[in-house]
Design a protein around this motif. Structure first.
Motif, PDB file in Angstrom:
ATOM      1  N   ALA A 126       0.826  -1.213   0.000  1.00 25.93           N
ATOM      2  CA  ALA A 126       0.000   0.000   0.000  1.00 25.93           C
ATOM      3  C   ALA A 126       0.854   1.254   0.000  1.00 25.93           C
ATOM      4  O   ALA A 126       0.430   2.309  -0.486  1.00 25.93           O
ATOM      5  CB  ALA A 126      -0.937  -0.001   1.215  1.00 25.93           C
ATOM      6  N   ARG A 127       2.070   1.162   0.516  1.00 24.67           N
ATOM      7  CA  ARG A 127       2.991   2.310   0.496  1.00 24.67           C
ATOM      8  C   ARG A 127       3.631   2.509  -0.865  1.00 24.67           C
ATOM      9  O   ARG A 127       3.841   3.637  -1.299  1.00 24.67           O
ATOM     10  CB  ARG A 127       4.132   2.096   1.513  1.00 24.67           C
ATOM     11  CG  ARG A 127       3.779   2.237   2.956  1.00 24.67           C
ATOM     12  CD  ARG A 127       5.043   2.356   3.815  1.00 24.67           C
ATOM     13  NE  ARG A 127       5.925   1.204   3.740  1.00 24.67           N
ATOM     14  CZ  ARG A 127       7.117   1.207   3.146  1.00 24.67           C
ATOM     15  NH1 ARG A 127       7.557   2.290   2.535  1.00 24.67           N
ATOM     16  NH2 ARG A 127       7.868   0.107   3.144  1.00 24.67           N
ATOM     17  N   ARG A 128       3.943   1.415  -1.568  1.00 23.42           N
ATOM     18  CA  ARG A 128       4.844   1.506  -2.700  1.00 23.42           C
ATOM     19  C   ARG A 128       4.176   1.438  -4.073  1.00 23.42           C
ATOM     20  O   ARG A 128       4.757   1.896  -5.045  1.00 23.42           O
ATOM     21  CB  ARG A 128       5.892   0.384  -2.605  1.00 23.42           C
ATOM     22  CG  ARG A 128       6.739   0.440  -1.345  1.00 23.42           C
ATOM     23  CD  ARG A 128       7.346   1.820  -1.076  1.00 23.42           C
ATOM     24  NE  ARG A 128       8.276   2.228  -2.113  1.00 23.42           N
ATOM     25  CZ  ARG A 128       9.593   2.063  -2.070  1.00 23.42           C
ATOM     26  NH1 ARG A 128      10.146   1.506  -1.003  1.00 23.42           N
ATOM     27  NH2 ARG A 128      10.353   2.476  -3.060  1.00 23.42           N
ATOM     28  N   VAL A 129       2.999   0.830  -4.189  1.00 23.79           N
ATOM     29  CA  VAL A 129       2.362   0.769  -5.508  1.00 23.79           C
ATOM     30  C   VAL A 129       1.514   2.021  -5.715  1.00 23.79           C
ATOM     31  O   VAL A 129       1.247   2.777  -4.779  1.00 23.79           O
ATOM     32  CB  VAL A 129       1.497  -0.510  -5.666  1.00 23.79           C
ATOM     33  CG1 VAL A 129       2.340  -1.747  -5.441  1.00 23.79           C
ATOM     34  CG2 VAL A 129       0.306  -0.503  -4.704  1.00 23.79           C
ATOM     35  N   ARG A 130       1.079   2.244  -6.960  1.00 21.76           N
ATOM     36  CA  ARG A 130       0.273   3.434  -7.228  1.00 21.76           C
ATOM     37  C   ARG A 130      -1.046   3.350  -6.463  1.00 21.76           C
ATOM     38  O   ARG A 130      -1.544   2.260  -6.167  1.00 21.76           O
ATOM     39  CB  ARG A 130       0.017   3.587  -8.726  1.00 21.76           C
ATOM     40  CG  ARG A 130      -0.764   2.438  -9.358  1.00 21.76           C
ATOM     41  CD  ARG A 130      -1.076   2.723 -10.808  1.00 21.76           C
ATOM     42  NE  ARG A 130      -1.916   1.655 -11.355  1.00 21.76           N
ATOM     43  CZ  ARG A 130      -2.669   1.801 -12.428  1.00 21.76           C
ATOM     44  NH1 ARG A 130      -2.712   2.955 -13.064  1.00 21.76           N
ATOM     45  NH2 ARG A 130      -3.396   0.793 -12.873  1.00 21.76           N
ATOM     46  N   PRO A 136      -7.090  -1.921  -3.855  1.00 20.25           N
ATOM     47  CA  PRO A 136      -7.418  -3.319  -4.137  1.00 20.25           C
ATOM     48  C   PRO A 136      -6.602  -4.315  -3.311  1.00 20.25           C
ATOM     49  O   PRO A 136      -7.122  -5.358  -2.899  1.00 20.25           O
ATOM     50  CB  PRO A 136      -7.108  -3.461  -5.635  1.00 20.25           C
ATOM     51  CG  PRO A 136      -7.344  -2.110  -6.190  1.00 20.25           C
ATOM     52  CD  PRO A 136      -6.874  -1.162  -5.116  1.00 20.25           C
ATOM     53  N   VAL A 137      -5.340  -3.993  -3.041  1.00 16.70           N
ATOM     54  CA  VAL A 137      -4.521  -4.870  -2.205  1.00 16.70           C
ATOM     55  C   VAL A 137      -5.091  -4.948  -0.796  1.00 16.70           C
ATOM     56  O   VAL A 137      -5.249  -6.040  -0.219  1.00 16.70           O
ATOM     57  CB  VAL A 137      -3.064  -4.371  -2.161  1.00 16.70           C
ATOM     58  CG1 VAL A 137      -2.272  -5.089  -1.069  1.00 16.70           C
ATOM     59  CG2 VAL A 137      -2.389  -4.570  -3.508  1.00 16.70           C
ATOM     60  N   LEU A 138      -5.412  -3.793  -0.227  1.00 12.06           N
ATOM     61  CA  LEU A 138      -5.938  -3.768   1.145  1.00 12.06           C
ATOM     62  C   LEU A 138      -7.310  -4.438   1.222  1.00 12.06           C
ATOM     63  O   LEU A 138      -7.596  -5.182   2.174  1.00 12.06           O
ATOM     64  CB  LEU A 138      -6.020  -2.322   1.639  1.00 12.06           C
ATOM     65  CG  LEU A 138      -4.674  -1.591   1.754  1.00 12.06           C
ATOM     66  CD1 LEU A 138      -4.898  -0.116   2.033  1.00 12.06           C
ATOM     67  CD2 LEU A 138      -3.807  -2.231   2.837  1.00 12.06           C
ATOM     68  N   ASP A 139      -8.170  -4.185   0.236  1.00 10.38           N
ATOM     69  CA  ASP A 139      -9.483  -4.843   0.206  1.00 10.38           C
ATOM     70  C   ASP A 139      -9.315  -6.361   0.156  1.00 10.38           C
ATOM     71  O   ASP A 139      -9.980  -7.108   0.888  1.00 10.38           O
ATOM     72  CB  ASP A 139     -10.285  -4.390  -1.021  1.00 10.38           C
ATOM     73  CG  ASP A 139     -10.875  -2.992  -0.862  1.00 10.38           C
ATOM     74  OD1 ASP A 139     -10.769  -2.419   0.239  1.00 10.38           O
ATOM     75  OD2 ASP A 139     -11.452  -2.483  -1.842  1.00 10.38           O
ATOM     76  N   ALA A 140      -8.428  -6.819  -0.731  1.00  7.98           N
ATOM     77  CA  ALA A 140      -8.226  -8.261  -0.896  1.00  7.98           C
ATOM     78  C   ALA A 140      -7.614  -8.882   0.353  1.00  7.98           C
ATOM     79  O   ALA A 140      -7.920 -10.025   0.701  1.00  7.98           O
ATOM     80  CB  ALA A 140      -7.339  -8.520  -2.108  1.00  7.98           C
ATOM     81  N   ASP A 150      -7.798  -4.040  12.266  1.00  3.09           N
ATOM     82  CA  ASP A 150      -7.032  -3.644  13.454  1.00  3.09           C
ATOM     83  C   ASP A 150      -5.554  -3.980  13.296  1.00  3.09           C
ATOM     84  O   ASP A 150      -4.689  -3.217  13.741  1.00  3.09           O
ATOM     85  CB  ASP A 150      -7.587  -4.341  14.701  1.00  3.09           C
ATOM     86  CG  ASP A 150      -8.927  -3.766  15.136  1.00  3.09           C
ATOM     87  OD1 ASP A 150      -9.268  -2.652  14.686  1.00  3.09           O
ATOM     88  OD2 ASP A 150      -9.640  -4.436  15.903  1.00  3.09           O
ATOM     89  N   GLU A 151      -5.256  -5.109  12.664  1.00  6.61           N
ATOM     90  CA  GLU A 151      -3.852  -5.480  12.448  1.00  6.61           C
ATOM     91  C   GLU A 151      -3.181  -4.531  11.453  1.00  6.61           C
ATOM     92  O   GLU A 151      -2.006  -4.186  11.614  1.00  6.61           O
ATOM     93  CB  GLU A 151      -3.766  -6.922  11.964  1.00  6.61           C
ATOM     94  CG  GLU A 151      -4.078  -7.939  13.052  1.00  6.61           C
ATOM     95  CD  GLU A 151      -4.238  -9.347  12.525  1.00  6.61           C
ATOM     96  OE1 GLU A 151      -4.058 -10.296  13.323  1.00  6.61           O
ATOM     97  OE2 GLU A 151      -4.550  -9.519  11.322  1.00  6.61           O
ATOM     98  N   LEU A 152      -3.920  -4.109  10.433  1.00  9.52           N
ATOM     99  CA  LEU A 152      -3.368  -3.138   9.484  1.00  9.52           C
ATOM    100  C   LEU A 152      -3.090  -1.809  10.183  1.00  9.52           C
ATOM    101  O   LEU A 152      -2.040  -1.189   9.977  1.00  9.52           O
ATOM    102  CB  LEU A 152      -4.334  -2.932   8.318  1.00  9.52           C
ATOM    103  CG  LEU A 152      -4.504  -4.095   7.345  1.00  9.52           C
ATOM    104  CD1 LEU A 152      -5.583  -3.769   6.316  1.00  9.52           C
ATOM    105  CD2 LEU A 152      -3.194  -4.421   6.639  1.00  9.52           C
ATOM    106  N   LEU A 174     -10.183   3.130   4.488  1.00  2.48           N
ATOM    107  CA  LEU A 174     -11.151   2.960   3.406  1.00  2.48           C
ATOM    108  C   LEU A 174     -11.297   1.505   2.970  1.00  2.48           C
ATOM    109  O   LEU A 174     -12.219   1.169   2.230  1.00  2.48           O
ATOM    110  CB  LEU A 174     -10.734   3.791   2.177  1.00  2.48           C
ATOM    111  CG  LEU A 174     -10.527   5.290   2.385  1.00  2.48           C
ATOM    112  CD1 LEU A 174     -10.121   5.937   1.070  1.00  2.48           C
ATOM    113  CD2 LEU A 174     -11.784   5.938   2.947  1.00  2.48           C
ATOM    114  N   ALA A 175     -10.382   0.651   3.391  1.00  2.00           N
ATOM    115  CA  ALA A 175     -10.385  -0.741   2.931  1.00  2.00           C
ATOM    116  C   ALA A 175     -11.657  -1.452   3.364  1.00  2.00           C
ATOM    117  O   ALA A 175     -12.167  -1.244   4.467  1.00  2.00           O
ATOM    118  CB  ALA A 175      -9.159  -1.467   3.469  1.00  2.00           C
TER     119      ALA A 175
END
Length: 281
Positions: A126-130, A136-140, A150-152, A174-175
């Motif tokens: 989430a830090r490094r991709v556009r 989508p990474v966080l949602d998945a 909570d872990e995120l 927002l995830a």
């Protein structure tokens, strides 16, 4: 079942070089990659295990490679991404991308492969991709069950001085694990970035008897507005026929639908914002 892999140094303590070559020629041993052999042909992730055997101690899969093993690999994995401690020199091997970690990490085994923990992996991506790929990474990650919100949130402070942490900090709240595909998450992010009301993911529409009929990618219940992504799967003849029946039913029951394609997502996001804003108005 994973194939047992052996480094050549281990084998040469038991075999002569001539005997080793003979066993390879007779297919009693199989060369997996330079310096690593197995007693049977490779299967599953054996080649990846062989690669990890060639790396210094402490190597662990990270980024896209770890995400796929944790169950939220929504980004392409063209190369193997590995994390090493900052003090270890970068090995040069084909197909390998090495990332030096500024943060201490204790790898976890996933399918027998050492990986960075799921929360670390998700926040790193989430830090490094556009931005359009980060949500989508966080949602998945949430949908897979590999990590909780909570872990995120608990992982974020460790990244506070690192590049891109502001983007990750903005997106983690927002995830939503209800999102079912990358494009759906991207569509929702475009709507949110357009300062429109947050749409609800995966809305079930019921008939007059209270029976579930259709599920919408995104929507606003109060004004009966549905928002969906139309991908390649909708070009199938049977799928197209079902879609027409679905559209007619939703229209007859007071739902206004707005559909968007990859052209809208990646080339004209403002069109999405304008269309939805007009529909909400």
């Amino acid at each position: 079942m994973a194939t047992q892999l052996r480094r050549v140094e281990y084998l040469l303590r038991r075999l002569t070089v001539k005997r080793l070559r003979t066993q390879v020629g007779r297919e009693e041993l199989f060369r997996v990659r330079r310096g690593v052999y197995a007693a049977r042909p490779c299967e599953n992730d054996d080649e990846l295990r062989a690669l990890l055997l060639c790396l210094p101690e402490g190597a662990a899969l990270t980024r896209q490679s770890a995400a796929r093993r944790h169950g939220f690999g929504v980004l392409r994995e063209d190369q193997v991404h590995v994390q090493l401690p900052a003090s270890v020199p970068r090995p040069r091997l084909p197909g390998l991308v090495v990332h030096h970690s500024a943060l201490p990490v204790r790898p976890v085994l996933v399918g027998g492969l050492p990986c960075v923990p799921a929360a670390r992996c998700a926040v790193d991506l989430a830090r490094r991709v556009r931005r359009l790929d980060a949500l989508p990474v966080l949602d998945a990650a949430l949908r897979s069950g590999a990590v909780t919100r909570d872990e995120l949130l608990a992982e974020l402070p460790a990244h506070r001085a690192l590049r891109g942490v502001r983007q990750a900090r903005d997106l983690v709240p927002l995830a939503d694990g209800r999102a079912e595909c990358r494009q759906e998450s991207q569509l929702r992010l475009i709507v949110l970035d357009g300062r429109l009301p947050a749409p609800e993911p995966q809305i079930w529409v019921h008939d007059s008897y209270g029976i579930r009929r259709y599920r919408l990618d995104l929507g606003y219940r109060e004004c009966r507005l549905g928002v969906e992504y139309d991908g390649q799967s909708h070009l199938n003849r049977d799928r197209l026929r079902n879609d027409r029946e679905r559209m007619n039913w939703l229209d007859a029951n007071g739902w206004r639908m707005r559909y968007f394609t990859d052209q809208d997502l990646y080339r004209r996001p403002q069109h999405i914002i304008t269309t939805i804003r007009a529909a909400l108005a």
